[in-house]
Design an enzyme around this catalytic site. Structure first.
Site, PDB file in Angstrom:
ATOM      1  CB  SER A  15      -4.707 -46.652  -0.301  1.00 39.02           C
ATOM      2  OG  SER A  15      -5.520 -47.151  -1.289  1.00 39.02           O
ATOM      3  CB  SER A 138     -20.496 -51.573   0.331  1.00 45.08           C
ATOM      4  OG  SER A 138     -21.013 -50.151   0.242  1.00 45.08           O
ATOM      5  CE1 TYR A 151     -17.960 -51.197  -4.392  1.00 45.51           C
ATOM      6  CE2 TYR A 151     -19.882 -50.058  -3.519  1.00 45.51           C
ATOM      7  CZ  TYR A 151     -18.690 -50.615  -3.393  1.00 45.51           C
ATOM      8  OH  TYR A 151     -17.972 -50.295  -2.246  1.00 45.51           O
ATOM      9  CE  LYS A 155     -17.683 -53.982  -2.295  1.00 47.34           C
ATOM     10  NZ  LYS A 155     -16.523 -54.432  -1.662  1.00 47.34           N
ATOM     11  CB  THR A 186     -10.876 -44.352   0.852  1.00 50.45           C
ATOM     12  OG1 THR A 186     -12.188 -44.734  -0.005  1.00 50.45           O
ATOM     13  CG2 THR A 186     -11.238 -44.833   2.212  1.00 50.45           C
TER      14      THR A 186
END
Length: 271
Positions: A15, A138, A151, A155, A186
């Site tokens: 996805s 990111s 996160y 990243k 998304t």
């Protein structure tokens, strides 16, 4: 560069950005290897691709399954030309409330598993003298963003690994690319982990109004074709933040020059 008849392996391909990248590369004549946890969802993506595909479902945290998938990917057409480390999970929780197991889970998926996947391929690529490793980081891998401490840690770490790896491989013919997307439309926010590790279950307005995945994928593949090492795909304030924290090409060149001048050999000789 042309991607015609190149083999591109994408993790997190069921996805979002991963599926969009599969469609974009397929439209340019590449063969596609799709990986993710759900074989059924990967098959749905494969049905939309007008190219030869191979489905290798596995959980990126399972290193035995990863090694098996890497062996199959390398054997499929004699090698992998482009590997995209895209599998990942985000976070929406304040640090003061977040359990340590959430930090471990996110870092395991977003950083450690991506390192393990690339380590399984770099020997083959370096021996062959060609290949591209693409790490989907990111804007949050450049700028610390509230509610995403785990996160951001993962990243930021992924960029550090990629930058060091790029320097080490700079004399080998293997290219390393870092991609820093901003908000892309998304399911990333809906699937993000909360303080206790459960899925958030709802999206953000910024994500819902974000860059369409197809547009992001085209920008990414265009930049890779131009051999850009650090690729910012964002709009507005996010783009400004990414550009402000972009690593200058001169610095990347300087570190690569250290390797070319024998830095690694000197360090090893001292051990």
């Amino acid at each position: 560069m042309s991607f015609e008849q190149k083999t591109v392996w994408i993790t997190g391909a069921s996805s979002g950005i991963g599926a969009a990248l599969a469609r974009e590369w397929a439209s340019r004549g590449a063969r596609i290897i799709l990986s993710g946890r759900s074989e059924e969802r990967l098959a749905e993506v494969a049905r939309d691709l007008n190219t030869e595909t191979l489905i290798l479902p596995f959980d990126v945290r399972d290193e035995d399954a990863l090694q098996d998938a890497a062996s199959k990917a390398l054997a499929w057409h004699g090698g992998v030309d482009v590997f995209v480390a895209n599998a990942g999970i985000s976070q929406r929780s304040p640090a003061l409330e977040t359990s340590m197991h959430v930090y471990r889970d996110i870092i395991d998926v977003d950083l450690t598993a991506q390192i393990a996947a690339s380590q399984a391929l770099i020997g083959h690529m370096a021996t062959r003298g060609s290949g591209r490793l693409v790490f989907i980081s990111s804007i949050a891998g450049k700028v610390g963003v509230p509610m995403r401490t785990a996160y951001c840690a993962a990243k930021f770490g992924l960029i550090g690994y990629a930058d060091a790896l790029r320097a080490e491989l700079s004399q080998s013919g293997v290219e390393v690319h870092v991609v820093c997307p901003g908000s892309v439309a998304t399911e990333v926010s809906r699937n993000a982990l909360t303080a206790d590790g459960t899925a958030r279950g709802r999206s953000d307005k910024a994500i819902d109004n974000g860059i369409p995945p197809a547009d992001a994928a085209k920008a990414i593949v265009d930049a890779i074709a131009l051999n850009q090492r650090e690729i910012v795909v964002a709009r507005g304030m996010e783009e400004a933040m990414g550009e402000m924290r972009r690593t200058p090409d001169q610095l990347l060149d300087q570190v690569a020059a250290m390797v070319a001048s024998g830095y690694m050999e000197k360090m090893q000789a001292e051990d």
